[in-house]
Design a protein around this motif. Structure first.
Motif, short mmCIF file in Angstrom:
data_model
loop_
_atom_site.label_atom_id
_atom_site.label_comp_id
_atom_site.label_asym_id
_atom_site.label_seq_id
_atom_site.Cartn_x
_atom_site.Cartn_y
_atom_site.Cartn_z
N ARG A 120 0.83 -1.20 0.00
CA ARG A 120 0.00 0.00 0.00
C ARG A 120 0.87 1.26 0.00
NH1 ARG A 120 -5.35 -0.36 0.52
NH2 ARG A 120 -6.44 1.62 0.89
N THR A 165 -4.68 -3.06 -3.89
CA THR A 165 -3.87 -3.79 -2.90
C THR A 165 -4.13 -5.28 -3.00
OG1 THR A 165 -3.87 -1.90 -1.39
CG2 THR A 165 -3.40 -4.06 -0.43
N HIS A 224 -7.75 2.10 -4.43
CA HIS A 224 -6.53 1.67 -3.76
C HIS A 224 -6.75 0.34 -3.04
CE1 HIS A 224 -3.96 5.03 -4.62
NE2 HIS A 224 -4.76 5.91 -4.07
#
Length: 329
Positions: free
Chosen positions: A183, A310, A306
């Motif tokens: 991340r 991930t 996001h």
């Protein structure tokens, strides 16, 4: 809705007890309304400590005094209960990552958007201002042209019966600690990063990975290496290497609220201000709920993207990983 966001906690995990529930109790815009467990005694213990109702999973989702479900369940159980919470009309803050497989993560994001609800994975470190300062450093060209990133999150061996060693519950080092440097690489390098090589050390007795490394690259040729594991001395850092200078940040992912970060740029030590990233994460989510945001809001859509990325990167690590000859009894 009133000015206070009411949380129901689905799952009585130790992290919820130690970190998240105290933060929810302390924040002026949040409160804990109920906790749920499959074990009534455990739910009762949590309820007594945090002065809330004790209930079961399905009963919690049916309560009308809950706006948000915080979900600290083991990874393999998350998609089912995230979906159930969304279908019950609750916003969801789930521990990270959202799911074991990318298609599940994408499905859950679509479901949240279709129901006009919020969905976030509970990565805390992006809420710490030290990372914004690192991004400002990069944007200002202080390191020159960025050429490489290295991130590590390693911890000593866990107790033998820890849930993170259980394959059937989605255990393993990659999806517990490895997702942090993944991340961070997204945060600092952008979303176009992809995995080009990996290795995993697998514990044959448990059937889960206990350590690993991965090599990633951006479309501009910036290399990223990550290391992670349950078999190490403690390491929680990332470094950036440019054509003009290098920078390093320690305690990058889990700094205590009173930790005074130091950004090291070559021989210079730049002191940064301490911050409570858990309180910041709780406040950010509460503000988004009170503002009427859903997964369709541009800022929330970016967070969801996001979150999905991930899971996709973790899947790429598994697909690319060399494990032959790395197995231990």
């Amino acid at each position: 809705m009133t000015g206070v966001v009411r949380f129901g906690v689905l799952g009585c995990a130790s992290f919820a007890w130690r970190r998240m529930l105290p933060a929810l109790r302390a924040h002026p815009r949040t409160e804990v309304a109920a906790v749920a467990s499959r074990e009534p005694a455990k739910a009762a213990r949590f309820a007594a400590e945090f002065r809330c109702a004790a209930t079961g999973y399905d009963e919690l989702l049916g309560r009308d005094d809950i706006d948000v479900v915080y979900l600290p369940l083991p990874l393999a159980l998350r998609p089912r209960w995230i979906e159930a919470a969304l279908r019950a009309g609750k916003h969801v803050l789930a521990e990270k990552p959202l799911a074991l497989r990318p298609w599940d993560a994408r499905r859950l994001v679509r479901l949240a958007a279709n129901h006009g609800l919020l969905l976030r994975d509970n990565f805390l470190f992006p809420h710490h201002p030290q990372h914004a300062q690192v991004r400002e450093l990069l944007a200002a060209g202080r390191l020159g042209r960025l050429r490489a990133f290295h991130g590590s999150f390693c911890i000593p061996p866990l107790p033998p019966h820890d849930v993170r060693y259980r394959r059937e519950l989605g255990g393993g080092a990659l999806l517990d600690v490895g997702v942090y440097p993944l991340r961070a690489a997204q945060l600092l390098l952008g979303g176009d990063i992809r995995v080009v090589g990996a290795s995993l050390l697998v514990d044959d007795r448990r059937g889960v990975d206990v350590a690993g490394q991965a090599l990633l690259v951006t479309k501009d040729g910036v290399l990223a290496t990550i290391g992670f594991g349950f078999e190490h001395s403690y390491e929680c850092s990332y470094s950036l290497h440019g054509t003009a200078a290098a920078a390093r940040l320690d305690r990058a992912y889990t700094p205590p609220a009173d930790w005074r970060p130091v950004l090291r740029i070559e021989d210079e030590a730049v002191p940064l201000e301490p911050a409570d990233q858990i309180a910041a994460a709780v406040g950010s989510f509460a503000d988004a709920v009170l503002a009427g945001r859903s997964a369709r809001h541009p800022a929330e859509a970016r967070w969801c993207a996001h979150a999905v990325r991930t899971v996709e990167l973790a899947e790429q690590v598994r697909e690319m990983a060399i494990t032959g000859g790395w197995r231990v009894a």
